[in-house]
Structures are given as C-alpha cells and as structure tokens.
Design an enzyme around this catalytic site. Structure first.
Site, short mmCIF file in Angstrom:
data_model
loop_
_atom_site.label_atom_id
_atom_site.label_comp_id
_atom_site.label_asym_id
_atom_site.label_seq_id
_atom_site.Cartn_x
_atom_site.Cartn_y
_atom_site.Cartn_z
N ALA A 298 0.85 -1.09 0.03
CA ALA A 298 0.08 -0.17 0.07
C ALA A 298 0.89 1.40 0.20
O ALA A 298 2.19 1.20 0.48
CB ALA A 298 -0.90 -0.05 1.26
N GLY B 125 1.35 -5.81 0.48
CA GLY B 125 0.61 -5.89 -0.83
C GLY B 125 1.16 -6.35 -1.79
O GLY B 125 0.74 -6.71 -3.17
N GLU C 197 1.44 -10.11 -2.00
CA GLU C 197 0.17 -10.55 -2.25
C GLU C 197 -0.16 -10.53 -3.54
O GLU C 197 -0.72 -11.49 -4.09
CB GLU C 197 -0.92 -9.78 -1.36
CG GLU C 197 -0.64 -10.16 0.13
CD GLU C 197 -1.50 -9.23 1.02
OE1 GLU C 197 -2.42 -9.65 2.00
OE2 GLU C 197 -1.45 -8.02 0.98
N GLU D 26 2.32 -6.44 7.97
CA GLU D 26 1.28 -5.90 8.51
C GLU D 26 1.17 -5.93 10.16
O GLU D 26 0.61 -4.77 10.68
CB GLU D 26 -0.12 -6.28 7.80
CG GLU D 26 -0.26 -5.86 6.43
CD GLU D 26 0.79 -6.79 5.59
OE1 GLU D 26 0.59 -6.48 4.20
OE2 GLU D 26 1.23 -7.62 5.84
#
Length: 699
Positions: free
Chosen positions: A61, A102, A105, A125
């Site tokens: 992010a 992310g 991911e 995270e």
C-alpha cells in the site's frame, strides 16, 4: 506515480513506477489495470511480466493513502489480484529488492514468480496491528506451508528469498536468478517458455493443511498471545491462517477481510499506525529543506572512554566509521577499549557477530591522550561528566584544536546547550547529541538544536543518525530537553504518591501492568538514584519554590543509589538484578509521613497510572507550546524509543488523544485539588486548554 506498459517481443511488461517503494496508490492501481487490459487485448502478446521500477518490486500500500478513502477506492488491491489471477494469459511476477505486504500479495495472485537473489520477502502488517488483508494469510500457506508462512505473518519480519527458495516443497518461487540486474531479461525469457502452458496454475488451487490441525493452531495461538500479550493482531493472524486450512479460498478471503477490518478499529492498531508515521516524520524539520547540503563525516572523535563514550563509539564502529577515542589517562583508555571489545565478544558468543566483523570494527578504533590528535575529525562528541565547568574546559579546548567546519557535539542530558556553545567561537557548529544509556543498544537520540546551530549541521547529524540506526528527535534547549524534562514530572508524581500512602512496589506494579517494562522506582534504581539527587540539588537553588517528596533525598542520604550499590528503592542480592522489597525503605517512607503529619490513604492503581502518565502529557503539552518539540509525534517517539512507554498505547500524547482531551483536562483539575500534590503543576497547559476548546486533538 503510475504503471507503464511496454512490449518485449511476445511478452508485455507492466512496470510499477511509484518512487521510492512502488506503493500501490490509486493512480498506480488504475494505470496497472489499464496496462493489464491492454496486454489481454493485444493479440501479439502471449505472456505478461509484472516488474518494479528502481530498486524495489513493491512495498504494498502507498503510505500516503493510509487512513483515507483512497486506500479502498476502486480498483483496489483485491480487484488487481483477482484480475491477474483470472487473466487469460500467463502472468509472471519479477521480484527484486523489497517485496512486501500488498506487493507480495499481488505476486501471489500471479501464475508464476521469478525472484532475484537478495530480495527481501515479508508480510509486515502485524507491525501496524493488522494482518495481511489482500489474501496473504490465505495464499502464502498454500505456497510455503502452514508453519513457515505463519511464522512470517505473525512476526512481520523479512526473509531472504534464497532461504525461502530452498524450503522443501515450496511453490512460492518458480525460478531464482542470481541478480536484480538480469532479472527482467530472465523473467521475460521464462514468460516466453511457459506462454503456451495450460491450464494456468493458480495458488488458490493448491492444498493447505497442517497434520496436527486444531492442536497446532491452539499451540500457535497461545504462543502468539504470550509473545504479544497487549497486541491482538498476532493471535488473529493464527485465526486467519487456520481458516485457510478449513475452507475454500474465496471463503477464507472474506474471513481475512473481516478480521482485517476488526483489527483496524482497535486502539492498538491506531497506536502502531500512529507510531509508524511519527517515526518517519521525526526527520522532517520545517525550516531545514530536504536538499540541504550535508557536511562530510568520515571520522569521529569521542571524548571519554567510560560506559557512555564507549557505547557511543560502538554505534559508529558498527556503521564502518573510524573513531578516535580520547581519555586523560592511559588506564581509563585501556579500560574503555577492553569494555568495547568485551561487548563485541559477548555478541560473538551469542552468534550475533562474526569474528572477522569483530576485528574489522576494532580495527576502526584508534585512541589518544592528546587533544591535538582531534585536528582532522569531522565530528567530535564529548561524553564527560555532567558538569558545566567540565563541559567548558572541553569545548574551549575543542574550539582551539578542531578544524573549521568540524561539528562539535555534546552528549549532555540536561545542561544548557546555548551556554556550552558560547564557550566556542563557532556556536553555529555546536549541537547536542544526547544518546541514551546503554548507547550501543538504545534507539533514541535526542538532537538538541541550539539558538545558533547551523541548518547544515542539523541536517548532517539527522542523516548520520539514520546511518547509525538511531531514531533521532530534534529538541530545543531547555532543562532536560524533551525526555528528561518530562520524566522529571513523572518521577515527582511518583514521590508524592509515596507521601500519600503508596509503596514503591505498588507504584511500579501499576505502571508495569499498564505496559511499562519497569516502574519509576525500578527505573531509578537502574539508572542511579544519585543522578536524580544531583539534579534536585541544582533545582533547589535555581527553583526554590519547586517541591519534591523528601523520600528520594533521604534514600540517597542512606547511600542507597540503586543497583550499582546493591541497595536503592529495593534491595539487590550480589550479582543479581532482581528487585526485592526493602523493609528499611518502607520504614523510611512511613517515618517521613509521620514527620510531615500525613495520614496515609489507599490509592488506586488507576489513580497511580493517571497521575504519572498525565504528568507526562501536561509537560509534553507545555513543551509543544514553547516550541521545544515541533510535533506531538516527536514526543511520543522519545517516550517509545527512550523510556519504554508501551507501544500498544502509542506514546503519551497519542494516549491522551485516545482517552479524550476533555477527560484529560477534567482529571488534571481533580488532581489540582489534592493538597499534597502540586496544584500549580496541574494547571492544564495552555495548548491543552486550546485544543479542548476547539474540539481538536494533538496532531
């Protein structure tokens, strides 16, 4: 701040380009989706490679969007991953540098992954009080195995790609290439080689199970709670990974999302996210431009080879910067060098340092008994006795021997830096570098800015702090700067509580239950009660109306200076640090109350915590009002990195926001009515009153 489309023969290359970390901001997400659609629609394209511009693949992010609606705006990360996973052409992720959150991911949604040696892989995270919210808890166990994946997720630590690539049965990487320089070429060649392979492999189709099932996850949950008892995220990570072993991926994604959103609303996550930004903001100084030219620092001089001077030296040796250590006597110099070597040898025995590194660092250390040898250092730090007369002698000598442009730094923890600077003809070169003890371990560095400290000096030492892995916070000049000025009020309240009926054990226990690693009395015993005694003696002269409990002075008159004398607020057995309640100290406190005519009362743990913590808050608000600190987040970082304030509470100023500033104001006014307390101190700081009146919080 976008993504680019290009073609290399039959392979489309989509490059994430949002410096410096290729964060997946909304503009980048939109550009990526357009590029993916273009690749899908181009009949000449047979395969797709996703690449990262610069030194990273993707950090996840975009932190600029944290806490805003942009973070969830379409196309969001889930949409991107779904589009990649269901693309009609094979999608290959080319991973290098940092591949985190992310970004990892997104790669797990791809059909294949090619990775460069040296790449760091992480789902961090949990360090923000969250769990991976875009499939990390569901897909990573499928490619890496449940246990290694869960270890990565609940610690948030990065792991070298080479280590993961060697794991038995891993399906995270399809190919490991030797360097990032050849990565794109190799990824394109790999994409061509599998362009016609069907069906396209999907991580969602891989099995996910653990042979011990429920028993393993309960064990993991208990371990997670034990290691992070004040943080809910690690245990929730276990819950999410367990779901991956029990359901289809789509159901697991829904559960993961629910857990993510629940955690985002917790005060613990708010605190950790606050600290994430506060730490990054400490280096931003309003009137010092980011492009301020830096002075070169290639050699450092340190005056004083005691515990503090030796610890300071180790920071620079660890960073590969040569150090010249000065002492007045050879015995003191030899003792200091032996201590530094002993510290490194202790690391060697624990496996934290290799023998060649030890010798390399010791080889950077040089010693002298002569001030004249400091003539060519770029920075000199004095770590001598905390006495203005001693500092004057040192700085007059430095002014005489150091070259023009050399930065002259004081490690003073309380003294007036402007006065210290006045002992030289170059006050613009003088700055405070207040290291916290033990200096080779503690992360905090208070950078004290004098009235005439030059901007390039400030910029240089802030950059140097990063190099030696310190969290540097700028403070203006006042008695005690940020940290010690505030802790003075904290300790003064602790003393008043003894007068009113508490024991040292009760006060310490209440603060430790709140989350501090040790309460105020154990902390004082560790640092040395004689240090506080010397400060009080000075304040009795400088501020004659300023009141303390008399118990701390009586303790020192008894010779109980703390752990170093085997007796302080507590008793200590020889060679041990375990604090044992002292009948002698408790009797002294009772006798003191009788002398003062005080009838002891029962004090609740809640009152103990509020009085000590809100004392920090009120003094912190005054420090902000006076411009000693520029941001409330700076104060929070001082207390997190230097004083053990519990991270799950985010620092004293953030904690006040969580309590509600109106409630803080009400509590302070209640404390002011206590005749045994200091009513003047509990007058709320003007800034605090203004914020409440305007319905605002500390920024």
């Amino acid at each position: 701040m976008t993504a680019h489309f290009a073609k290399r023969g039959p392979v489309a290359v989509i490059t994430l380009d949002n410096p410096p970390m290729n964060g997946l901001g909304l503009a980048t997400r939109k550009a990526f989706m357009q590029a993916l659609q273009q690749a899908e629609q181009d009949a000449d394209v047979r395969a797709i490679v996703i690449n990262g511009a610069g030194k990273q693949f993707c950090s996840g992010a975009d932190i600029k969007e944290f806490g805003t609606d942009l973070a969830f705006a379409e196309p969001n990360l889930h949409t991107m991953i779904h589009a990649v996973e269901h693309a009609t052409k094979p999608v290959v992720a080319a991973l290098h540098g940092l591949t985190m959150g992310g970004g990892l991911e997104l790669s797990l949604g791809c059909h294949y992954r090619v990775v460069a040696a040296g790449t760091q892989i992480a789902l961090p995270e949990v360090k923000l009080g969250l769990l991976p919210g875009a499939g990390g808890t569901q897909r990573l166990p499928r490619v890496l195995g449940v246990e290694p994946a869960l270890n990565m997720i609940i610690t948030g630590n990065s792991v070298p790609a080479e280590m993961l690539a060697q794991a038995p049965g891993q399906k995270l990487f399809d190919k490991l290439v030797p360097s990032a320089e050849t990565l794109l070429h190799e990824a394109v060649a790999f994409a061509e080689s599998i362009a016609d392979v069907r069906p396209l492999p999907q991580v969602r189709q891989l099995p996910c199970a653990h042979p011990q099932g429920e028993a393993y996850f309960q064990f993991a949950r208990n371990m997670a709670r034990g290691m992070a008892k004040n943080l809910p995220a690690p245990a929730k990570c276990v819950d999410a990974v367990q779901v991956a072993t029990q359901t289809r991926l789509d159901e697991g994604l829904l559960k993961e999302r629910d857990l993510f959103l629940d955690l985002m609303m917790t005060p613990e996550s708010r605190s950790l996210r606050h600290l994430f930004f506060a730490e990054r903001a400490t280096s931003k100084i309003a009137d010092v431009p980011a492009d301020t030219p830096l002075r070169p620092v290639q050699k450092v001089g340190i005056i004083g080879a005691g515990t503090m001077g030796g610890g300071i030296a180790m920071n620079f040796l660890n960073a590969g910067i040569p150090v010249l250590l000065l002492e007045m006597k050879q015995e003191a110099l030899d003792r200091g060098v032996a201590t530094i070597r002993g510290n490194y040898e202790a690391q060697l025995k624990k496996g934290k340092l290799k023998a060649d590194k030890l010798e390399q660092r010791m080889g950077l250390l040089h010693t002298t008994l002569d001030y004249a040898d400091l003539k060519d250092v770029d920075l000199v730090i004095e770590a001598v006795f905390e006495d203005m007369g001693v500092k004057e002698q040192v700085f007059r000598k430095l002014d005489e021997v150091c070259k023009p442009g050399c930065i002259l730094a004081s490690n003073t923890s309380t003294l007036d830096l402007n006065r210290i600077a006045s002992f030289t003809h170059r006050p613009q070169d003088v700055v405070g570098l207040h290291f916290f003890s033990p200096a080779n371990v503690m992360k905090l560095l208070e950078v004290v800015r004098g009235e005439q400290t030059a901007k390039d000096v400030l910029a240089t030492v802030m950059a140097l702090a990063k190099k030696i892995r310190k969290i540097a916070v700028v403070s203006g000049v006042c008695d005690g700067f940020i940290g010690n000025r505030m802790v003075g009020e904290y300790l003064r309240q602790a003393g008043f509580l003894l007068d009113e009926g508490c024991t040292p054990q009760q006060v310490d226990r209440a603060l430790e239950q709140f989350g501090f690693p040790m309460g105020p009395f154990r902390m004082s015993d560790l640092s040395g009660n004689d240090i506080g005694w010397a400060i009080r003696k000075r304040l009795y002269v400088e501020r004659p109306g300023y009141r303390f409990s008399g118990t701390a002075d009586k303790l020192c008159e008894m010779g109980r200076f703390g752990q170093k004398t085997g007796a302080g607020w507590y008793d200590y057995a020889a060679g041990k640090r375990d604090a044992q309640p002292s009948a002698q100290v408790n009797q002294m406190i009772e006798d003191h109350r009788k002398e003062k005519g005080i009838t002891p009362r029962k004090v609740s743990n809640d009152e103990i915590v509020k009085r000590l913590v809100l004392a920090l808050v009120n003094e912190g608000a005054r420090i902000l009002d006076e411009g000693i600190a520029s941001k409330s987040g700076d104060i929070d970082m001082v207390y997190i990195a230097g004083y053990g304030f519990p991270i799950h509470r985010g620092g004293p100023m953030h904690y006040a926001n969580e309590l509600g500033l109106n409630q803080v104001l009400t509590a302070m006014r209640d404390f002011a009515r206590n005749p045994l307390d200091d009513a003047e101190f509990w007058q709320p700081a003007p800034l605090l009153q203004r914020l409440v009146a305007e319905g605002k919080q500390f920024a």
